[in-house]
Write a protein that holds these residues in place. Structure first.
Motif, PDB file in Angstrom:
ATOM      1  N   ARG A 168      46.285  11.275   4.016  1.00 48.99           N
ATOM      2  CA  ARG A 168      46.059  12.181   5.149  1.00 48.99           C
ATOM      3  C   ARG A 168      46.457  11.567   6.479  1.00 48.99           C
ATOM      4  NH1 ARG A 168      40.278  11.931   5.875  1.00 48.99           N
ATOM      5  NH2 ARG A 168      41.028   9.971   6.766  1.00 48.99           N
ATOM      6  N   ASP A 169      46.383  10.234   6.578  1.00 49.45           N
ATOM      7  CA  ASP A 169      46.473   9.579   7.881  1.00 49.45           C
ATOM      8  C   ASP A 169      47.903   9.277   8.316  1.00 49.45           C
ATOM      9  OD1 ASP A 169      43.748   9.737   7.815  1.00 49.45           O
ATOM     10  OD2 ASP A 169      43.401   7.617   7.392  1.00 49.45           O
ATOM     11  N   ILE A 170      48.806  10.180   8.033  1.00 51.81           N
ATOM     12  CA  ILE A 170      50.208  10.065   8.428  1.00 51.81           C
ATOM     13  C   ILE A 170      50.490  11.105   9.506  1.00 51.81           C
ATOM     14  CG2 ILE A 170      52.607  10.263   7.635  1.00 51.81           C
ATOM     15  CD1 ILE A 170      51.588   9.485   4.831  1.00 51.81           C
ATOM     16  N   ASP A 171      51.184  10.709  10.535  1.00 51.01           N
ATOM     17  CA  ASP A 171      51.484  11.617  11.638  1.00 51.01           C
ATOM     18  C   ASP A 171      52.165  12.879  11.120  1.00 51.01           C
ATOM     19  OD1 ASP A 171      51.751  12.561  14.225  1.00 51.01           O
ATOM     20  OD2 ASP A 171      53.665  11.543  14.549  1.00 51.01           O
ATOM     21  N   GLY A 172      51.607  14.025  11.457  1.00 52.05           N
ATOM     22  CA  GLY A 172      52.176  15.310  11.064  1.00 52.05           C
ATOM     23  C   GLY A 172      51.625  15.861   9.767  1.00 52.05           C
ATOM     24  N   VAL A 173      51.062  15.016   8.921  1.00 53.87           N
ATOM     25  CA  VAL A 173      50.517  15.474   7.636  1.00 53.87           C
ATOM     26  C   VAL A 173      49.149  16.115   7.845  1.00 53.87           C
ATOM     27  CG1 VAL A 173      49.547  14.700   5.425  1.00 53.87           C
ATOM     28  CG2 VAL A 173      51.794  13.876   6.175  1.00 53.87           C
ATOM     29  N   GLU A 174      48.960  17.281   7.295  1.00 45.14           N
ATOM     30  CA  GLU A 174      47.676  17.979   7.360  1.00 45.14           C
ATOM     31  C   GLU A 174      46.876  17.817   6.082  1.00 45.14           C
ATOM     32  OE1 GLU A 174      44.366  20.379   8.072  1.00 45.14           O
ATOM     33  OE2 GLU A 174      45.746  19.372   9.438  1.00 45.14           O
ATOM     34  N   LEU A 175      47.545  17.830   4.925  1.00 44.89           N
ATOM     35  CA  LEU A 175      46.843  17.809   3.642  1.00 44.89           C
ATOM     36  C   LEU A 175      47.291  16.615   2.809  1.00 44.89           C
ATOM     37  CD1 LEU A 175      45.006  19.212   1.511  1.00 44.89           C
ATOM     38  CD2 LEU A 175      47.048  20.451   0.755  1.00 44.89           C
ATOM     39  N   GLY A 176      46.328  15.817   2.403  1.00 44.81           N
ATOM     40  CA  GLY A 176      46.595  14.696   1.515  1.00 44.81           C
ATOM     41  C   GLY A 176      46.096  14.991   0.115  1.00 44.81           C
ATOM     42  N   ILE A 177      46.902  14.689  -0.884  1.00 40.15           N
ATOM     43  CA  ILE A 177      46.546  14.909  -2.294  1.00 40.15           C
ATOM     44  C   ILE A 177      46.687  13.573  -3.029  1.00 40.15           C
ATOM     45  CG2 ILE A 177      47.136  16.121  -4.424  1.00 40.15           C
ATOM     46  CD1 ILE A 177      48.354  18.356  -2.702  1.00 40.15           C
ATOM     47  N   PHE A 178      45.597  13.095  -3.582  1.00 34.09           N
ATOM     48  CA  PHE A 178      45.618  11.833  -4.322  1.00 34.09           C
ATOM     49  C   PHE A 178      45.323  12.138  -5.791  1.00 34.09           C
ATOM     50  CE2 PHE A 178      43.452   7.478  -5.042  1.00 34.09           C
ATOM     51  CZ  PHE A 178      44.633   6.938  -5.507  1.00 34.09           C
ATOM     52  N   ILE A 179      46.302  11.904  -6.643  1.00 31.80           N
ATOM     53  CA  ILE A 179      46.203  12.188  -8.077  1.00 31.80           C
ATOM     54  C   ILE A 179      45.923  10.874  -8.805  1.00 31.80           C
ATOM     55  CG2 ILE A 179      47.442  13.051 -10.099  1.00 31.80           C
ATOM     56  CD1 ILE A 179      49.126  14.764  -8.134  1.00 31.80           C
ATOM     57  N   LYS A 180      44.784  10.831  -9.512  1.00 33.94           N
ATOM     58  CA  LYS A 180      44.346   9.599 -10.175  1.00 33.94           C
ATOM     59  C   LYS A 180      44.173   9.869 -11.666  1.00 33.94           C
ATOM     60  CE  LYS A 180      41.055  10.275  -7.368  1.00 33.94           C
ATOM     61  NZ  LYS A 180      39.733  10.296  -6.708  1.00 33.94           N
ATOM     62  N   GLN A 181      44.961   9.233 -12.476  1.00 31.92           N
ATOM     63  CA  GLN A 181      44.867   9.419 -13.923  1.00 31.92           C
ATOM     64  C   GLN A 181      43.797   8.471 -14.472  1.00 31.92           C
ATOM     65  OE1 GLN A 181      48.376   8.473 -16.275  1.00 31.92           O
ATOM     66  NE2 GLN A 181      47.974  10.218 -17.616  1.00 31.92           N
ATOM     67  N   LYS A 182      42.605   9.010 -14.653  1.00 31.03           N
ATOM     68  CA  LYS A 182      41.481   8.196 -15.120  1.00 31.03           C
ATOM     69  C   LYS A 182      41.682   7.765 -16.564  1.00 31.03           C
ATOM     70  CE  LYS A 182      36.431   8.141 -15.259  1.00 31.03           C
ATOM     71  NZ  LYS A 182      35.204   8.910 -14.966  1.00 31.03           N
ATOM     72  N   GLU A 183      42.062   8.721 -17.402  1.00 34.16           N
ATOM     73  CA  GLU A 183      42.416   8.476 -18.800  1.00 34.16           C
ATOM     74  C   GLU A 183      43.687   9.262 -19.091  1.00 34.16           C
ATOM     75  OE1 GLU A 183      40.870   6.311 -20.508  1.00 34.16           O
ATOM     76  OE2 GLU A 183      39.000   6.054 -19.386  1.00 34.16           O
ATOM     77  N   ILE A 184      44.297   9.025 -20.240  1.00 32.45           N
ATOM     78  CA  ILE A 184      45.534   9.736 -20.576  1.00 32.45           C
ATOM     79  C   ILE A 184      45.326  11.248 -20.548  1.00 32.45           C
ATOM     80  CG2 ILE A 184      47.242  10.132 -22.395  1.00 32.45           C
ATOM     81  CD1 ILE A 184      47.506   7.454 -20.903  1.00 32.45           C
ATOM     82  N   ASP A 185      44.130  11.701 -20.943  1.00 32.67           N
ATOM     83  CA  ASP A 185      43.869  13.144 -21.012  1.00 32.67           C
ATOM     84  C   ASP A 185      42.942  13.636 -19.899  1.00 32.67           C
ATOM     85  OD1 ASP A 185      41.616  11.842 -21.881  1.00 32.67           O
ATOM     86  OD2 ASP A 185      41.287  13.114 -23.637  1.00 32.67           O
ATOM     87  N   GLU A 186      42.737  12.813 -18.865  1.00 38.30           N
ATOM     88  CA  GLU A 186      41.836  13.208 -17.768  1.00 38.30           C
ATOM     89  C   GLU A 186      42.396  12.736 -16.429  1.00 38.30           C
ATOM     90  OE1 GLU A 186      37.150  12.775 -16.345  1.00 38.30           O
ATOM     91  OE2 GLU A 186      37.887  11.626 -18.061  1.00 38.30           O
ATOM     92  N   ILE A 187      42.615  13.694 -15.530  1.00 33.46           N
ATOM     93  CA  ILE A 187      43.169  13.395 -14.215  1.00 33.46           C
ATOM     94  C   ILE A 187      42.217  13.918 -13.134  1.00 33.46           C
ATOM     95  CG2 ILE A 187      45.042  13.900 -12.596  1.00 33.46           C
ATOM     96  CD1 ILE A 187      46.913  14.036 -15.036  1.00 33.46           C
TER      97      ILE A 187
END
Length: 338
Positions: A267-286
């Motif tokens: 989120r903390d980038i100039d001009g960016v409004e929406l930050g999306i962080f995708i974290k693959q906890k397990e192979i079948d769970e994100i």
């Protein structure tokens, strides 16, 4: 100079606070729990409530099925936390569910939960559905820790008996700091600073909280951070996507709970409004964390995928999807918000 009042203590909320205090005083057996994937507010508010019940000589169980993130282990009281498989029944117990925006997110076995006398809900998510028989829900409060602080200090005023000391104060301070982003987020109110000042005056270990949460990252964390930042994706200068895969976690020897500090970078980038962080906890769970800066409602995007949270900070979970599928699904919906 005008007096700064705690906006969370309106007449409406005082009624609910007094109901909770009266119920606790008139009953003896409680379960304290919170939401899945525990964070600072989850843990801090739960431990503070446990301390309050302990001070009142009440029997209680602290029940949470998910483990603490490494940055919050310092709050742990050895042997206090139980999991559902350690508790055969909650017959005769009242559940105090804190910081859980829905019944489904309560972090315990639901069959076990159904054996209890009922639920008292204390929360600050605006998506909360009032699932308790007593509900103290203030969506404008900085944190659930602030609501627990209001309950305890209200009891102190009524009974003229001090409760909050260094241990409870440190737990409440940890939750307040994490849910306000160290007082950076828009949910920080004048009452948040007044609460912080009061907790520090009562002996809350401010530096212990700051060092453990913000100043104790491992070298492996910085290596995975470097790889993650090197592959940031910025779309239309308004959306930033960062991804950490299970393969990356294994490569650097890190656990899923070790990487939450990466979230604000999206989120903390100039001009960016929406930050999306995708974290693959397990192979079948994100797991997905969403953060916005000024005007995007993260709960709207999270709700599309059965998630929830706050206007500026929400999350959701995907199962049996690839990282690429999740990325594409999120981006398609996110673009509709602009």
């Amino acid at each position: 100079m005008a007096e700064i009042k705690n906006r969370s203590l309106s007449e409406e909320f005082l009624i609910e606070i007094d109901k909770i205090i009266d119920y606790i005083l008139c009953n003896d057996k409680f379960v304290v729990t919170s939401h899945i994937n525990p964070d600072g507010d989850n843990i801090g508010s739960s431990l503070a409530m446990c301390g309050f019940l302990e001070a009142l000589d009440k029997e209680y169980i602290y029940l949470l099925d998910d483990a603490y993130p490494s940055s919050l282990v310092f709050l742990n009281r050895e042997g206090l936390r139980k999991t559902s498989d350690q508790v055969p029944s909650l017959e005769g117990y009242t559940v105090i569910a804190q910081d859980s925006g829905s019944y489904e997110r309560i972090c315990m076995d639901k069959d076990l939960l159904e054996t209890s006398r009922g639920i008292i809900c204390i929360d600050h998510h605006h998506t909360n559905g009032d699932y308790g028989f007593i509900n103290y829900i203030d969506a404008k409060a900085s944190s659930t820790c602030e609501l627990v602080y209001n309950i305890i200090t209200r009891y102190e005023d009524i009974k003229a008996r001090p409760i909050i000391g260094p241990e409870i104060g440190t737990c409440l301070y940890a939750g307040l700091v994490t849910d306000t982003g160290n007082f950076q987020y828009s949910n920080t109110e004048p009452s948040s600073f007044l609460m912080a000042a009061d907790l520090i005056a009562r002996g809350a270990k401010k530096q212990l909280v700051i060092e453990n949460i913000y100043q104790k990252n491992s070298p492996a964390y910085y290596r995975i951070l470097g790889e993650c930042l090197n592959n940031l994706e910025i779309i239309d200068s308004k959306i930033c996507i960062a991804i950490v895969t299970k393969e990356m976690l294994d490569k650097y020897g890190l656990e899923y709970g070790d990487i939450d500090a990466i979230i604000p970078y999206t989120r903390d980038i100039d001009g960016v409004e929406l930050g999306i962080f995708i974290k693959q906890k397990e192979i079948d769970e994100i797991k997905v964390s969403l953060r916005s800066k000024s005007y995007i409602d993260c709960t709207e995007l999270a709700a599309t995928f059965d998630g929830g949270g706050h206007v500026r900070a929400s999350g959701c979970t995907f199962r049996d999807k690839s990282v690429e599928e999740v990325r594409n699904m999120l981006l398609e919906q996110a673009k509709k918000l602009f």
